[in-house]
Design a protein around this motif. Structure first.
Motif, PDB file in Angstrom:
ATOM      1  N   LEU A  34       0.526  -1.423   0.208  1.00  0.00           N
ATOM      2  CA  LEU A  34       0.052  -0.050   0.349  1.00  0.00           C
ATOM      3  C   LEU A  34       0.793   1.449   0.206  1.00  0.00           C
ATOM      4  O   LEU A  34       0.629   2.093  -0.458  1.00  0.00           O
ATOM      5  N   HIS A  35       1.985   0.606   0.335  1.00  0.00           N
ATOM      6  CA  HIS A  35       3.052   2.262   0.815  1.00  0.00           C
ATOM      7  C   HIS A  35       3.768   2.395  -0.812  1.00  0.00           C
ATOM      8  O   HIS A  35       3.689   4.156  -1.427  1.00  0.00           O
ATOM      9  N   ALA A  36       3.657   1.667  -1.014  1.00  0.00           N
ATOM     10  CA  ALA A  36       4.124   1.686  -1.975  1.00  0.00           C
ATOM     11  C   ALA A  36       3.785   1.796  -2.867  1.00  0.00           C
ATOM     12  O   ALA A  36       4.537   2.909  -4.446  1.00  0.00           O
ATOM     13  N   LEU A  37       2.649   1.346  -3.246  1.00  0.00           N
ATOM     14  CA  LEU A  37       1.591   2.371  -4.688  1.00  0.00           C
ATOM     15  C   LEU A  37       1.135   3.870  -4.300  1.00  0.00           C
ATOM     16  O   LEU A  37       1.198   4.268  -5.393  1.00  0.00           O
ATOM     17  N   ALA A  38       0.864   4.021  -3.125  1.00  0.00           N
ATOM     18  CA  ALA A  38       0.550   5.506  -3.100  1.00  0.00           C
ATOM     19  C   ALA A  38       2.415   6.161  -3.687  1.00  0.00           C
ATOM     20  O   ALA A  38       1.949   7.646  -4.156  1.00  0.00           O
ATOM     21  N   ASP A  39       3.700   5.374  -3.048  1.00  0.00           N
ATOM     22  CA  ASP A  39       4.182   6.476  -3.119  1.00  0.00           C
ATOM     23  C   ASP A  39       4.685   6.578  -4.915  1.00  0.00           C
ATOM     24  O   ASP A  39       4.940   7.193  -5.814  1.00  0.00           O
ATOM     25  N   LEU A  40       4.112   5.296  -5.533  1.00  0.00           N
ATOM     26  CA  LEU A  40       4.394   5.518  -7.307  1.00  0.00           C
ATOM     27  C   LEU A  40       3.042   6.672  -7.325  1.00  0.00           C
ATOM     28  O   LEU A  40       2.848   7.041  -8.614  1.00  0.00           O
ATOM     29  N   HIS A  44       4.166   9.341  -9.739  1.00  0.00           N
ATOM     30  CA  HIS A  44       4.091  10.114 -11.059  1.00  0.00           C
ATOM     31  C   HIS A  44       3.297  11.296 -11.498  1.00  0.00           C
ATOM     32  O   HIS A  44       3.248  12.151 -12.154  1.00  0.00           O
ATOM     33  N   TRP A  45       2.729  11.425  -9.879  1.00  0.00           N
ATOM     34  CA  TRP A  45       2.344  13.720 -10.342  1.00  0.00           C
ATOM     35  C   TRP A  45       2.843  14.246 -10.418  1.00  0.00           C
ATOM     36  O   TRP A  45       3.030  14.999 -10.802  1.00  0.00           O
ATOM     37  N   LEU A  46       4.116  13.964  -9.918  1.00  0.00           N
ATOM     38  CA  LEU A  46       5.150  14.702  -9.836  1.00  0.00           C
ATOM     39  C   LEU A  46       5.922  14.849 -10.920  1.00  0.00           C
ATOM     40  O   LEU A  46       6.355  15.991 -11.735  1.00  0.00           O
ATOM     41  N   ILE A  47       5.896  13.660 -11.726  1.00  0.00           N
ATOM     42  CA  ILE A  47       6.719  13.916 -13.294  1.00  0.00           C
ATOM     43  C   ILE A  47       5.827  14.042 -14.443  1.00  0.00           C
ATOM     44  O   ILE A  47       6.277  15.093 -15.003  1.00  0.00           O
ATOM     45  N   GLU A  48       4.340  13.782 -13.457  1.00  0.00           N
ATOM     46  CA  GLU A  48       2.865  14.565 -15.085  1.00  0.00           C
ATOM     47  C   GLU A  48       3.013  16.223 -14.718  1.00  0.00           C
ATOM     48  O   GLU A  48       2.968  16.237 -16.177  1.00  0.00           O
ATOM     49  N   HIS A  49       2.982  16.700 -13.782  1.00  0.00           N
ATOM     50  CA  HIS A  49       2.828  18.122 -13.217  1.00  0.00           C
ATOM     51  C   HIS A  49       3.962  19.126 -13.666  1.00  0.00           C
ATOM     52  O   HIS A  49       4.302  18.684 -12.596  1.00  0.00           O
ATOM     53  N   ARG A  50       3.459  19.724 -14.157  1.00  0.00           N
ATOM     54  CA  ARG A  50       4.939  20.010 -13.270  1.00  0.00           C
ATOM     55  C   ARG A  50       4.104  21.812 -14.130  1.00  0.00           C
ATOM     56  O   ARG A  50       3.075  22.136 -15.076  1.00  0.00           O
ATOM     57  N   PRO A  51       4.392  23.094 -13.582  1.00  0.00           N
ATOM     58  CA  PRO A  51       3.934  24.288 -13.287  1.00  0.00           C
ATOM     59  C   PRO A  51       4.411  25.005 -14.575  1.00  0.00           C
ATOM     60  O   PRO A  51       5.664  24.733 -14.776  1.00  0.00           O
ATOM     61  N   GLY A  52       3.544  25.768 -15.228  1.00  0.00           N
ATOM     62  CA  GLY A  52       3.980  26.685 -16.724  1.00  0.00           C
ATOM     63  C   GLY A  52       3.280  26.195 -17.125  1.00  0.00           C
ATOM     64  O   GLY A  52       2.342  24.975 -18.149  1.00  0.00           O
ATOM     65  N   ASP A  53       2.632  27.420 -18.990  1.00  0.00           N
ATOM     66  CA  ASP A  53       1.850  26.581 -19.894  1.00  0.00           C
ATOM     67  C   ASP A  53       2.437  25.693 -20.723  1.00  0.00           C
ATOM     68  O   ASP A  53       2.110  25.405 -22.149  1.00  0.00           O
ATOM     69  N   ASN A  54       3.695  26.854 -20.994  1.00  0.00           N
ATOM     70  CA  ASN A  54       4.729  25.979 -22.306  1.00  0.00           C
ATOM     71  C   ASN A  54       5.335  25.116 -22.064  1.00  0.00           C
ATOM     72  O   ASN A  54       6.646  24.784 -22.193  1.00  0.00           O
ATOM     73  N   TRP A  55       5.114  23.935 -21.623  1.00  0.00           N
ATOM     74  CA  TRP A  55       5.902  23.045 -21.157  1.00  0.00           C
ATOM     75  C   TRP A  55       5.665  22.130 -21.983  1.00  0.00           C
ATOM     76  O   TRP A  55       5.040  21.138 -22.246  1.00  0.00           O
ATOM     77  N   ARG A  91      -1.768   6.314   2.931  1.00  0.00           N
ATOM     78  CA  ARG A  91      -0.976   7.814   2.650  1.00  0.00           C
ATOM     79  C   ARG A  91       0.777   7.700   2.273  1.00  0.00           C
ATOM     80  O   ARG A  91       1.309   6.115   2.718  1.00  0.00           O
ATOM     81  N   PRO A  92       1.588   8.243   1.322  1.00  0.00           N
ATOM     82  CA  PRO A  92       2.736   8.355   1.095  1.00  0.00           C
ATOM     83  C   PRO A  92       3.295   8.182   2.261  1.00  0.00           C
ATOM     84  O   PRO A  92       3.671   9.037   3.036  1.00  0.00           O
ATOM     85  N   ASP A  93       4.343   7.715   1.811  1.00  0.00           N
ATOM     86  CA  ASP A  93       5.732   7.762   2.875  1.00  0.00           C
ATOM     87  C   ASP A  93       6.604   9.233   2.493  1.00  0.00           C
ATOM     88  O   ASP A  93       7.480   9.751   3.040  1.00  0.00           O
ATOM     89  N   ALA A  94       6.566   9.205   0.968  1.00  0.00           N
ATOM     90  CA  ALA A  94       7.741  10.498   0.763  1.00  0.00           C
ATOM     91  C   ALA A  94       6.915  12.230   0.878  1.00  0.00           C
ATOM     92  O   ALA A  94       5.701  12.315   1.230  1.00  0.00           O
ATOM     93  N   ARG A  95       7.820  12.471   1.188  1.00  0.00           N
ATOM     94  CA  ARG A  95       7.507  14.078   1.864  1.00  0.00           C
ATOM     95  C   ARG A  95       8.462  14.749   0.990  1.00  0.00           C
ATOM     96  O   ARG A  95       9.349  15.383   1.377  1.00  0.00           O
ATOM     97  N   GLU A 107      12.837  10.402  -4.806  1.00  0.00           N
ATOM     98  CA  GLU A 107      12.805  10.413  -3.242  1.00  0.00           C
ATOM     99  C   GLU A 107      11.532   8.790  -3.105  1.00  0.00           C
ATOM    100  O   GLU A 107      11.915   8.693  -1.917  1.00  0.00           O
ATOM    101  N   ALA A 108      10.488   9.696  -3.694  1.00  0.00           N
ATOM    102  CA  ALA A 108       9.222   8.415  -3.571  1.00  0.00           C
ATOM    103  C   ALA A 108       9.233   7.235  -4.433  1.00  0.00           C
ATOM    104  O   ALA A 108       9.075   6.124  -3.488  1.00  0.00           O
ATOM    105  N   LEU A 109      10.141   6.732  -5.525  1.00  0.00           N
ATOM    106  CA  LEU A 109      10.455   5.820  -6.226  1.00  0.00           C
ATOM    107  C   LEU A 109      11.842   4.913  -5.478  1.00  0.00           C
ATOM    108  O   LEU A 109      11.082   4.122  -5.469  1.00  0.00           O
ATOM    109  N   GLU A 110      12.171   5.356  -4.435  1.00  0.00           N
ATOM    110  CA  GLU A 110      13.176   4.894  -3.717  1.00  0.00           C
ATOM    111  C   GLU A 110      11.971   4.566  -2.926  1.00  0.00           C
ATOM    112  O   GLU A 110      12.985   3.053  -2.176  1.00  0.00           O
ATOM    113  N   ARG A 111      11.717   4.640  -2.555  1.00  0.00           N
ATOM    114  CA  ARG A 111      10.963   4.588  -1.206  1.00  0.00           C
ATOM    115  C   ARG A 111       9.772   3.527  -1.533  1.00  0.00           C
ATOM    116  O   ARG A 111       9.831   2.541  -0.827  1.00  0.00           O
TER     117      ARG A 111
END
Length: 152
Positions: A34-40, A44-55, A91-95, A107-111
């Motif tokens: 469960l923790h692994a899935l939450a961290d994944l 995923h969200w951190l990689i997929e979402h980037r601030p800015g319009d022209n990325w 809840r994810p382990d990664a902070r 860090e989330a992937l390592e956890r």
């Protein structure tokens, strides 16, 4: 010891020890998966979402997302194969610490890999467990490549 004591003593101790045996392997919960899935999901969200319009997402980020998705499917299957409920929210382990989204994703992937690498009692799922860890490693390397591409 009298014969009656030899027969009665185990009967008296059985109810006291039964609750301990029941908690030996809870079929509905596997915290590490469960923790692994939450961290994944966080990675995923951190990689997929980037601030800015022209990325435009880079190739390494696309590879990382693909590997994370594959690892998520494999961990879900792994949990199902050993009779665990991996669909419960956890809840994810990664902070995140504001170093940057890709650093936080690594860090989330390592956890997540650490959680999946925990000893599994069912030998039938060892190969799937190893494959899921490999997928997470591939996602981590692709994310690190994306950081190098971005100049981090």
């Amino acid at each position: 010891m009298k014969l009656i004591h030899k027969l009665v003593l185990p009967l008296l101790l059985a109810p006291a020890l039964l609750p301990l045996a029941a908690h030996a392997d809870e079929p509905g919960h596997h915290g590490a998966y469960l923790h692994a899935l939450a961290d994944l999901h966080v990675a995923h969200w951190l990689i997929e979402h980037r601030p800015g319009d022209n990325w435009a997402m880079g190739r390494n980020e696309q590879i990382a997302l693909s590997e994370i998705d594959a690892a998520t499917r494999e961990i879900t299957q792994l949990g199902a194969d050993v009779g665990k409920d991996v669909y419960r929210e956890e809840r994810p382990d990664a902070r995140p610490d504001r170093r940057g989204r890709l650093h936080d994703a690594v860090e989330a992937l390592e956890r997540a890999r650490s959680d999946v690498a925990q000893r599994e009692d069912d030998p039938r799922v060892f190969g799937l467990q190893q494959h899921a860890m490999h997928r997470i490693e591939m996602a981590k390397h692709a994310t690190e490549d994306a950081m190098r591409d971005a100049g981090y």
